[in-house]
Every structure is written in C-alpha cells, then in structure tokens.
Design an enzyme around this catalytic site. Structure first.
Site: not given
Length: 852
Positions: A263, A293-294, A297
C-alpha cells in the site's frame, strides 16, 4: 467472503476510455459496532462522452444514499456489486453513504480481536477486487486518483492511512491527500497500536504493531529501521526519482493473507515478521528481502502502476529482483542470492512445469478475480530471474537507464510491457523486443546440458546443448551464461572441487533440425578435462541444468567444498529438480544431504534442503514402507548439525534450524519421549530454550501420536494466549488421530463459520498424517466429493482447501482418478487451478515412486 462477478478486461478498457478520475474523499466510521463500519465517499470524475452510462463498484451491507450530480440514485439499482451511473456530465460528483461489513478473512476491512488482551484492530486490504468492500470506487488500476481519507475511531486508537495523519480535536483522524494512486493500493490500519517513529533523509518513518506485540517490535525495531534506511539510500543511488510519497509507515498486522502488501506509504506486513522467539539467520534474511521488496514497490507498482493485471510482473518481478539485489547490497545479508536460488527460484521452476504455467507477461487475465492466481512463482521468481538475465544481456547501466526513463515518463501514471521495452530500447541500443518475445511472452523452461568428447584426459570438444520444454514449439530463449570448470584436488582437508576458470557463453535461441541448439566452447579444446563442467555457474539465468556423468559424480563427491555459495545452491536446486523429474532417486538425494549438508555454512541452503527432504521426500515421494528410514536419515543429519554448532554462538541459527526439523522427524516412541522431556525441561540439552514456536511444534508431534490432548492444550494456551498460539492449537486439534477429533476438524474446514483464513490454514495443515494414513483414509474420497462446494468462499479459502488440504500423501492411482473426476465438475477458477496443479504434482509423485 462470498464471491461476486468481477470486472472484465474489456469493461475496464471501455471505462478507462470513457472516464478520468480526479479524486476520492473517503470518510470511514469505525465506531458502529462489531459487524459494520460506515463508509461515505465523494468521487469527482470526468466523462469524455457526456450522456454516457457507466457503473461504480460497491459491495455494502446497506446503501443509505447515493447522489450523482445532485440527483438521487435508487439504491435498489445496485446489483452484483455494481451501482449504475446514468447520464453522465462532462464533470461529475458522486456521493455514496453506506454501511460496509467487516471481514474475518483478510479481504476488505479485516477486524481482529487480540486474544491476548481483547483489544480490537482493523486493517484494509484492497488488493485485486477488494477495494469496493471498503469504499465506492472505480476499481481498476489504470483509473488513478488523488485519495483523501478521514476516519472516526475509538478515542484510544492510532489510525494510519496512505497520507500523513492529522489527529483533530474532534477525535477524527484526517490524512493529507495522496498523489494519484490506484484503488487497490488504499489502506487504513487502526487500533491501540504501539509505534516507533523516526526520520531518515527527510522521510518520516514509522513502525507499528498491536499493543500485545510491543516488546517484540521494540526488540526488532533497530534492525527493521536499519534495513529500511539502507534500502532508501540504495534506491536513491539507483533511481533518479526520490521516494515519492512523503512519509513511510510499516504496519505489522494480524491475519493478513499475504506476507506483505505494498500500500502506498503504508505497507502492511504479516505480524509474524515480528519474531516472538529466537530465529535463524534465514528468517532474518527473508524478512530483510521482503522489506526491500516492499520498498521497491513504491517505485515499481505505486509510482508507476500496470494498466491491467496482465502486467502484474511489472510490479512483482521488478520488486522481487530489486529486493534481492538491495538486500544483498546492504552488506549484512550476503547469502540473499543463494537463498533466492534454493527457495524462490524453485517456486518458479515448480510453477513453470505445471499445467497452469503462463508467460511472465501474460495476456490471459480476463477479469480482476482471476488476477490473484497470477501472484505466483512465475510473476515473482521467474520474472525476477528473467530480469537478472536481462541485466546480463544489456548491462546494468543500460538497464537502470531504461528503468529511470520509464519512471520519468510514467510517474504517478500507468505503463505496460510496451512502455518498458520502449524505454529500454531508447537507452540500451539492443533488440529488447525480440528478447522480450522469447523470455516474457512464452512459458516453460529451457534445459542446458553439457556434452564433452575427450581422449586421454584432453578435451577434444565441449558444448552446451540447449533444449526447450517437452512438446513446446515456441522456440528457445537466448542465454548469456558463464561455464565453470572445476577440478577435484586432494588436500589436508580431503577432496575439494576447485574452480579452475570460467568461460562466458552466449547461447543463441535458434534450434537445429533436432529441436536443440548446440553452442561449442572452442576455447576449451585441448584443455585438461575438468571433473565438473557446470553451465550457468553463478546462477545468472533461468533454466534446468543437467550435467554429464563425470560432472555429476564429482558433485556427489565434493559438493560441499565448492567455494561459491550461489553455485552450491544451484547444484542443490539441480538435484532437487532431478528428483522431481524422476532422474535421481529420492534416497540418492538423502545420501547427498547426508554427505554434504552437515558442513554447509549457508543457512538458507541447509533449511531448503531439509524442507524438501522432510516435506516432499519423506511425506510423499518415498512409499510408506520407506518413510521411517527417510526420517531417521534426516534426524541423523539434524543431530550432526546440532553437534557441529553446539557452543558456537555464530552457529546458533544453524543449530536452531536443525532442532526445528529434528522435532518434525520425531515419530518413534523413543523420539516422542525425548520431546516430552524437552517440554518438561523447557529446553533442548545444549540449547536452545523451547520458546513458543518450538513448544508448539513438539506438542503437535505428541498430538499426532495421540499422546496429548485438551488438558495439555489448555495449559499451553495459558502459557501462550496469542493469536499465533490459537492457530497452533487449531493445528494440534486437527492432528488428533481419533475419529471424533477428525470429524470436528473436517466440519471446521468445510463450514463457512467466520474463522480467519489463518485458522483455516492451521486446521488444514494438521489434518492429514502421512505416517498414519488409516486415520484419515475415509476422508480422501469425501474430500473430492465436497471440495467443489468451497468455491463461493473466495479465492484465498479456495487456495487453502484445494491446495494445502489436498491429500497429497495419498500417492496412488485411486487418488488420481478421484481428482480427475472432480475436475469434471463446475468449479470456480481458483479451485480449478489449485486442483489441476495438485493433480499434476500427484502424477509426478507416482512417476517418481515407479522409477525408484
């Protein structure tokens, strides 16, 4: 949560052509009780064809009011989660007031009551097809808009969202508007949370968890923040665009269906990443990679978002690749690429050999509901592997230049494969379109084999033989690899495999008349024959690797002595794949582990090999008559690792890993008595202590043997009243071998009773016992009779019931026939895919047993 018709690709395309969305103003009231929350949304949007009709997604309990441009809409017109919007103007305002239902399954607004203190927590998961369970929206990724959120919550709560918070005097939380984002990236997190806040490079950072986990967050906060800081610094070095969303929160939430969700500016992590017990180095490395990784994003997926779900890989493959790369670059997690080779890459290899395989850049996602199935080993691991090969092919500088060009041209917008290829072509000067057609638009795996001719120890010729998937006529992929030459050498420490040299090789994709491509290695002609000739040394491409007989013999002699950890990981992965292809008997894999795993210094390799041996070989690939021998071999390996690590603090993680697997191998009376003694003493002799995770694991073995019951469970829940304890207790109850306990577990599995998907998964995990098949034999037939009815329970529950609960241990022709018959029924897409893949794995297991 029951499924509804989902947005189709052509509908999304038409709506994106018709509309542009300026903003959402979402006002949520989380004080309306245990079942519903209030959701009031104002959407401002434009229409390119005034007078047209469209629809907005909304899945409420009750619609109180809907007003379009001052005109009341009839709430009864809402059908199948769609509210018609007739006679649009050029500029429009829609107001919707509704009551929405809390979720118990992690889809939409999930509500959780912490069993440790009875406090309530919520978090919104708006992933594919779920945002309309939270607010009225045009739920497709290419209609991005500014999002402004306000929340009314209990006075003692902290609330997070995508924007920075302003806690007003009236008890409402207001959040600053975001930049344009997609609806699936919206979130709200609320509850009496414990928070750790700081700032780095002008970016406010926050870590958050439920109050009962506060001690664990405090203990882990510095490591998590250090990884985050290093990640931000590294991405700022690699990307021209700085972190684009102001603040950056990381919330550790309960009962999430995913490891983490990206998010915008508020990433939700499964709260198991806050370690309650001592963990292995592998656990910490996995967490570090997920954090990186996040964070990736925020650029791949959030700043630039795919137009439609076909390009999930533009988000997940890039985040997977960058997460591995940046975690490695941080300096602390040097084995991240080895872990990728033995864990993530095998996930991709397995998926790519099943009937459900698909291209990395797929064109088969026809509706939003189907998208969830594509968050798989291909979109993550294979895609990341393809990007790693792309970097080898175009060079790192050109790759990053193309990525930065993509960001510059599509920031806060959308992109697809064509946009990426155009960016790479502008910056790299190579024919990336042809490369992408081979790598991203086809499915399956190439195989690279070594072939040599020699005389009297001298190479007359050496080549790489390059073939495609069996029965596939789409052609081969180009590969840029290194070929390693290794020699066996005797020394004081015994026989070792020493690297002599590496040779670069470009493998063209043009096959000959036999369907294979032969790439000579002319520089090796006249050289001394190596004991190991290894294609893909360093593991920079994605392919099956097969060795000549001399090379494989050298691997069996001295695998553990190879210096490079990624190369060792590659060879373990090759051995695993040979077992799955019925080319290496499972007992030979165990023998390889017995010879070479004890001295392996890299935790992810040790844990991956033990996991495959325990869960696949012992439970499935050897017949029941050979199971105890397989478990005894594994137990002996674990005890040797424990002895090697005893008293060495640097090997504490390795010893813990060995203890974990040793506990799962305890099935004999003596082994179970040992576990009882450990539980009584509260520790393993020589360490570690039996912290909650190990206690529950040991107790599970006793439950499965019928040597523990409700009294022991009640006592353990007093010791560990957490949600993790509750899930472990559900697993133990399902493991009880008596008929009444199995029936109770079955009813919990096949009754939609409002339990979380985590409790469902825990029950499924405990139900079957491969070592005692008679206790559940009558349920195999019953499973196939009842599984079709699970489809309406949603994609995640379907994945648990059709995947995790599949009777994988029942490796026989009768189970194959029952599964084939089941697939003749009218099944939902998630059920059909999971069952088809499980059937394929079952047939594979039968072939392995027959070959052995």
């Amino acid at each position: 949560m029951l499924s509804m018709p989902s947005l189709r690709r052509e509908e999304a395309h038409q709506r994106a052509h018709l509309l542009y969305v300026d903003s959402y103003s979402v006002d949520l009231d989380l004080t309306r009780g245990e079942e519903v929350f209030g959701s009031s949304t104002v959407i401002r949007f434009g229409c390119r064809e005034p007078g047209a009709t469209t629809f907005i997604e909304l899945r409420p309990v009750t619609v109180h009011r809907a007003v379009l441009n001052g005109r009341l809409l009839e709430p009864t017109s809402l059908a199948d989660g769609r509210l018609p919007l007739p006679d649009l103007a050029a500029d429009n305002e829609l107001r919707v007031e509704a009551d929405m239902r809390y979720s118990r399954t992690g889809e939409g607004m999930h509500r959780f009551v912490d069993p440790a203190d009875d406090e309530v927590y919520v978090h919104a998961d708006c992933g594919p097809d779920q945002a309309s369970h939270v607010f009225a929206c045009f739920d497709q990724p290419d209609l991005k808009a500014v999002l402004q959120v306000s929340v009314t919550a209990p006075a003692h709560w902290t609330v997070l969202a995508n924007g920075a918070a302003e806690h007003g005097a009236d008890g409402r939380w207001r959040f600053v508007p975001t930049r344009p984002i997609s609806t699936y990236l919206m979130t709200v997190v609320g509850g009496p949370m414990h928070s750790v806040r700081t700032e780095h490079d002008g970016i406010p950072l926050g870590l958050h968890c439920r109050r009962s986990l506060a001690p664990y967050l405090d203990a882990e906060a510095e490591e998590i923040l250090d990884i985050t800081r290093r990640g931000l610094d590294r991405y700022h070095e690699l990307f021209d665009e700085r972190y684009p969303f102001g603040k950056y929160d990381q919330a550790f939430v309960p009962e999430s269906n995913f490891g983490a969700v990206e998010n915008v500016a508020c990433v939700n992590f499964r709260d198991e990443f806050l370690f309650r017990s001592p963990v292995t180095d592998t656990d910490r490395e996995i967490r570090a990679v997920v954090i990186a990784h996040e964070l990736a994003h925020m650029w791949f997926g959030d700043l630039v978002t795919m137009r439609w779900w076909d390009d999930i890989w533009l988000s997940e493959s890039f985040a997977e690749y960058m997460g591995q790369r940046v975690a490695t670059d941080s300096g602390r997690f040097a084995s991240a690429w080895a872990g990728f080779a033995v864990n993530r890459k095998t996930w991709g290899y397995d998926a790519d050999q099943r009937p459900s395989t698909h291209p990395v850049a797929s064109d088969g996602i026809d509706d939003t509901a189907a998208a969830l199935a594509y968050f798989d080993g291909i979109s993550y691991a294979k895609g990341a592997s393809a990007l790693r090969q792309l970097v080898e092919w175009v060079g790192d500088e050109a790759f990053l230049a193309g990525v930065n060009d993509l960001f510059s041209r599509h920031r806060f917008g959308n992109a697809d494969l064509a946009d990426l290829l155009a960016a790479l072509a502008r910056t790299g000067g190579r024919d990336v379109h042809a490369w992408a057609q081979r790598w991203l638009r086809t499915s399956g795996m190439d195989t690279l084999r070594t072939s040599v001719e020699q005389r009297d120890g001298t190479l007359l010729s050496a080549e790489i033989v390059h073939t495609g998937p069996p029965g596939d006529d789409t052609g081969l992929r180009p590969h840029r690899i290194r070929v390693g030459l290794y020699d066996l050498a005797e020394g004081a420490g015994g026989t070792r495999l020493m690297l002599r040299e590496t040779v670069d090789a470009d493998l063209p994709p043009e096959p000959g008349p036999d369907g294979s491509a032969h790439t000579p290695l002319p520089s090796l002609t006249g050289a001394r024959v190596p004991d190991l000739l290894l294609p893909n040394d360093g593991d920079v491409t994605y392919a099956k690797i097969r060795l000549d007989e001399r090379s494989w013999q050298a691997v069996t002699v001295a695998l553990s002595t190879i210096e490079d950890q990624v190369t060792r990981a590659l060879l373990w992965t090759t051995a695993r794949d040979m077992v799955r292809d019925a080319e290496l008997p499972p007992t030979d894999f165990l023998a390889l582990a017995r010879s070479h795993l004890v001295t392996e210094p890299v935790g992810p390799i040790v844990e991956a090999v033990l996991s495959f041996a325990r869960r696949q070989i012992a439970d499935r690939l050897v017949p029941l008559s050979g199971r105890e021998a397989a478990l005894a071999t594994l137990a002996a390996i674990c005890r040797r690792i424990m002895r090697r690590a005893e008293g060495d603090p640097s090997l504490a993680g390795m010893r813990l890993a060995a203890v974990r697997f040793l506990i799962t191998c305890a099935t004999t009376a003596d082994n179970l008595a040992e576990l009882r003694e450990w539980l009584r003493a509260g520790r393993v002799p020589g360490g570690p202590g039996l912290y909650p995770q190990l206690r529950w694991s040991a107790l599970f073995q006793l439950f499965a043997a019928g040597m523990a019951g409700e009294a022991q469970l009640a006592a353990e829940l007093v010791r560990d009243p957490s949600s993790a304890g509750r899930e472990a207790a559900a697993r133990c109850r399902a493991a009880l071998p008596d008929a009444a306990a199995k029936e109770r577990a079955w009813q919990r599995l096949f009754t939609a009773n409002g339990q979380s998907n985590q409790l469902l998964a825990a029950t499924a995990d405990g139900f079957w016992d491969p070592g005692r098949p008679d206790a559940t034999s009558r349920y195999v037939e019953r499973y196939f009779a009842e599984i079709a009815d699970a489809g309406p329970r949603g994609a995640v529950a379907s994945r648990v019931l059709a995947g995790q609960l599949f009777p994988a241990h029942a490796v026989n022709a009768e189970t194959v026939r029952a599964a084939e018959k089941c697939l003749d029924h009218d099944l939902t897409a998630p059920l059909r895919r999971a069952l088809t893949d499980q059937l394929d794995d079952l047939r594979r297991a039968l072939r392995i047993r027959a070959a052995d």
